[in-house]
Design a protein around this motif. Structure first.
Motif, short mmCIF file in Angstrom:
data_model
loop_
_atom_site.label_atom_id
_atom_site.label_comp_id
_atom_site.label_asym_id
_atom_site.label_seq_id
_atom_site.Cartn_x
_atom_site.Cartn_y
_atom_site.Cartn_z
N GLY A 45 14.31 -5.72 -7.53
CA GLY A 45 13.52 -5.86 -8.74
C GLY A 45 13.89 -7.12 -9.49
N VAL A 46 14.12 -7.01 -10.80
CA VAL A 46 14.35 -8.18 -11.66
C VAL A 46 15.70 -8.06 -12.34
CG1 VAL A 46 13.49 -9.53 -13.61
CG2 VAL A 46 11.87 -8.44 -12.03
N VAL A 47 16.47 -9.16 -12.31
CA VAL A 47 17.77 -9.24 -12.98
C VAL A 47 17.63 -10.22 -14.14
CG1 VAL A 47 20.22 -9.80 -12.73
CG2 VAL A 47 18.95 -8.83 -10.80
N VAL A 48 18.04 -9.80 -15.34
CA VAL A 48 17.95 -10.65 -16.53
C VAL A 48 19.36 -10.95 -17.02
CG1 VAL A 48 17.07 -10.89 -18.88
CG2 VAL A 48 15.72 -9.66 -17.16
N ARG A 49 19.73 -12.23 -17.01
CA ARG A 49 21.03 -12.68 -17.51
C ARG A 49 20.82 -13.44 -18.82
NH1 ARG A 49 23.38 -16.39 -14.89
NH2 ARG A 49 21.74 -17.02 -13.44
N TYR A 50 21.59 -13.09 -19.84
CA TYR A 50 21.42 -13.66 -21.17
C TYR A 50 22.31 -14.87 -21.36
CZ TYR A 50 18.73 -9.49 -22.25
OH TYR A 50 17.78 -8.50 -22.24
N SER A 51 21.80 -15.85 -22.10
CA SER A 51 22.54 -17.10 -22.30
C SER A 51 23.87 -16.88 -22.99
CB SER A 51 21.69 -18.09 -23.10
OG SER A 51 21.26 -17.51 -24.32
N SER A 52 23.96 -15.87 -23.85
CA SER A 52 25.21 -15.58 -24.54
C SER A 52 25.98 -14.42 -23.91
CB SER A 52 24.93 -15.25 -26.02
OG SER A 52 24.42 -16.39 -26.68
N GLY A 53 25.57 -14.01 -22.74
CA GLY A 53 26.27 -12.93 -22.07
C GLY A 53 26.02 -11.59 -22.72
N ARG A 54 27.07 -10.83 -22.94
CA ARG A 54 27.07 -9.48 -23.52
C ARG A 54 26.67 -8.42 -22.51
NH1 ARG A 54 23.67 -8.96 -28.76
NH2 ARG A 54 22.19 -10.25 -27.62
N PHE A 55 25.58 -8.67 -21.77
CA PHE A 55 25.15 -7.69 -20.78
C PHE A 55 24.18 -8.34 -19.81
CE2 PHE A 55 21.64 -7.65 -23.62
CZ PHE A 55 22.12 -7.34 -24.89
N THR A 56 23.92 -7.63 -18.73
CA THR A 56 22.90 -8.02 -17.76
C THR A 56 21.97 -6.83 -17.59
OG1 THR A 56 24.41 -9.50 -16.61
CG2 THR A 56 22.47 -8.77 -15.39
N ASP A 57 20.67 -7.10 -17.59
CA ASP A 57 19.67 -6.04 -17.46
C ASP A 57 19.08 -6.03 -16.06
OD1 ASP A 57 20.04 -5.31 -20.10
OD2 ASP A 57 18.28 -6.41 -20.83
N TYR A 58 18.82 -4.82 -15.57
CA TYR A 58 18.24 -4.64 -14.24
C TYR A 58 16.97 -3.78 -14.36
CZ TYR A 58 22.83 -6.13 -12.53
OH TYR A 58 23.99 -6.83 -12.28
N LEU A 59 15.85 -4.29 -13.91
CA LEU A 59 14.60 -3.55 -13.85
C LEU A 59 14.27 -3.34 -12.39
CD1 LEU A 59 12.69 -5.65 -16.52
CD2 LEU A 59 13.40 -3.28 -16.81
N GLY A 60 14.20 -2.09 -11.96
CA GLY A 60 14.01 -1.81 -10.55
C GLY A 60 13.03 -0.68 -10.30
N LYS A 61 12.85 -0.37 -9.04
CA LYS A 61 11.97 0.75 -8.67
C LYS A 61 12.78 2.03 -8.63
CE LYS A 61 12.46 0.01 -3.65
NZ LYS A 61 13.42 -1.08 -3.69
N PRO A 62 12.15 3.16 -8.86
CA PRO A 62 12.88 4.44 -8.86
C PRO A 62 13.46 4.75 -7.49
CG PRO A 62 10.69 4.67 -9.84
CD PRO A 62 10.73 3.32 -9.20
N ALA A 63 14.48 5.55 -7.47
CA ALA A 63 15.06 6.01 -6.21
C ALA A 63 13.97 6.68 -5.37
CB ALA A 63 16.19 6.98 -6.47
N GLY A 64 13.89 6.27 -4.12
CA GLY A 64 12.87 6.81 -3.25
C GLY A 64 11.53 6.13 -3.38
N GLY A 65 11.41 5.19 -4.33
CA GLY A 65 10.15 4.48 -4.50
C GLY A 65 9.86 3.58 -3.31
#
Length: 525
Positions: A74-94
């Protein structure tokens, strides 16, 4: 071939490892209209930063763009100031493998935070079950992407034109920009697999304008080549709407929409639809075909014009953007797949092919020679990288072989890939005279077979100074497991005199997260 002429610079900044995950995060499933995605937020080291200048993917409002890139999961979002990384993906079994096949961003609601749009062109429609496609809009906020306010659209959504049908590929292409001049980004959505009448894969697009609540379906406009104002006729596999870009091709202050039909007979076609206060002005759509560029460059035969993507920027300082159409499958001097970039000059009226040009490896001043399979123009990105108020152009050449790279064994490195930079000037684009690849010109790394450096490109504001910056992908880069194509994203800061300074690399291994496939990381926003 790209023969090494310069030693690896000792001025390369140390590679910054993102060190993303501290601990696995709980994945939550978000369901809208019968479609689902997953979301995970993983803590990362924080380095507070702020910047100034234009942004297009600043999801947390710190004045710097954040990097959204796709991977197999799916999509990985990395922020310029860090703090966290977000992951948008398909459901398990999708079963969908196309989440993130198209991504774009812009401030659609005018709140000062950019919003992320993720397309999933094979997503199953929740109303009739067909694999027609859908998209997800994730608003930005001071805390980053706000999945609590996530929105979903498909062709069964209220106000969205046409009907969901299998193979439509709704959201197979996306572009954001201010079409009607109200200060908010609007959203163009390609539907390249749409059947028009009885014509398969003729393609179409939907133009959504925005209001204070973001992307609006009110007055959404459908266009395809059966429209009396759109040049041409729907024919099988035209795939009208499969590449899109929004810029300012003339001087009226409204954004303009460029639309590609790579499958059009004669080498593909491009259409330009001007913007006005009410949206798209479909009266007087301008069009050019692949054959028009053979007239400009007789030894060039375009194939699927614009298939490598479209980019727009004012590279000559006249106040109007030029349009660049990457065409990696073009035949140049008999070399199949050598590739080209079509350049259409911005002006007040529209496309005039006599004022247009073609860039290839055979263009005067461009290093090297055309070679079969180079794929010059597989990606294009444009913006002011040098800080001189003129747009510059980057051209991806992921199929190019690299010869005698200083950090690699002697000989030819097949399909290692390079990026060809062109500097803007009052008289037009000027080749910088040398390519950029791994191990050269302030970019770290080693050229290896199949890396395909330059497969994808984006111009962003990563540091808030000295012009804009570049993000370059090498999706074929191997990971820690032999044969594993983890993929890598390179961050390169703009500014004179070096054009691009490589400062950081992030691989699929670096962003690995349990339950999320980060292989082939590096198709960037």
């Amino acid at each position: 071939m790209y023969a090494a002429t310069a030693a690896l610079s000792t001025a390369v900044a140390a590679v910054l490892s993102p060190g993303v995950a501290h601990a696995a995060a709980t994945s939550q499933t978000i369901t809208k209209d019968g479609a689902s995605i997953t979301f995970q937020r993983v803590a990362a080291p924080a380095t507070p930063r702020t910047g100034t200048g234009p942004t297009t993917s600043d999801f947390d409002g710190d004045g710097l763009d954040d990097i959204a890139a796709t991977a197999r999961g799916g999509v990985v979002v990395r922020y310029s100031s860090g703090r966290f990384t977000d992951y948008l993906g398909k459901p398990a079994g999708g079963t969908s493998v196309t989440l993130g096949a198209a991504i774009t961003s812009g401030d659609f609601d005018g709140d000062g935070y950019d919003d992320l749009v993720v397309g999933n062109p094979t997503e199953a429609d929740g109303t009739n079950g067909t694999a027609a496609g859908g998209l997800w809009i994730v608003p930005g906020s001071a805390a980053g992407l706000n999945v609590g306010a996530i929105r979903h659209l498909n062709q069964s959504s209220a106000g969205v034109p046409e009907t969901a049908e299998a193979g439509d590929e709704f959201a197979g292409a996306l572009a954001a920009g201010d079409i009607n001049g109200d200060g908010r980004a609007d959203l163009a959505v390609g539907v390249p697999g749409e059947r028009v009448g009885t014509v398969a894969d003729a393609g179409g697009l939907i133009m959504f304008l925005s209001d204070a609540n973001g992307v609006s379906t009110t007055g959404a406009r459908w266009l395809d080549q059966s429209d009396p104002y759109v040049p041409g006729n729907p024919t099988a596999f035209d795939r009208f709407g499969s590449v899109l870009a929004i810029g300012h091709y003339n001087h009226d202050g409204y954004g303009d929409l460029a639309v590609g039909s790579p499958g059009e007979s004669g080498g593909g076609s491009l259409n330009l639809i001007l913007g006005v206060a009410t949206g798209l002005n479909v009266i007087g759509v301008f069009s050019v075909g692949g054959g028009d560029f053979t007239k400009v460059a007789p030894r060039v035969q375009p194939v699927r014009l614009g298939f490598g993507g479209l980019a727009m920027a004012d590279t000559d300082g006249d106040g109007a953007d030029e349009l660049f159409a990457g065409t990696p499958e073009a035949v140049v001097g008999g070399k199949t797949g050598a590739g080209m970039v079509a350049v259409l000059q911005g002006n007040n009226d529209g496309f005039f092919v006599t004022a247009s040009s073609v860039l290839t490896r055979a263009t005067a001043g461009v290093p090297g020679d055309p070679a079969a399979g180079d794929a010059f123009g597989a990606a294009v990105a444009a913006g002011d990288l040098t800080g001189d108020s003129l747009g510059d152009l980057l051209v991806g050449v992921p199929g190019q072989d690299v010869v005698d790279a200083p950090t690699a064994p002697p000989g030819t490195v097949r399909d290692a890939g390079v990026v060809s930079p062109f500097r803007g000037s009052a008289s037009g684009l000027v080749s910088r005279g040398g390519d950029i690849s791994q191990g050269y010109e302030y970019v770290d790394g080693v050229s290896e077979p199949g890396d395909r450096f330059g497969h994808d490109l984006q111009v962003l504001n990563l540091d808030g100074r000295n012009g804009l910056d570049a993000v370059v992908s090498a999706p074929g880069e191997r990971g820690t497991t032999q044969g594993d194509t983890a993929g890598t994203v390179y961050e390169c800061l703009g500014g004179d005199p070096n054009f691009m300074y490589g400062t950081a690399t992030t691989s699929g291994d670096d962003v690995a997260q349990p339950g999320f496939n980060t292989n082939i990381y590096g198709y960037v926003l």
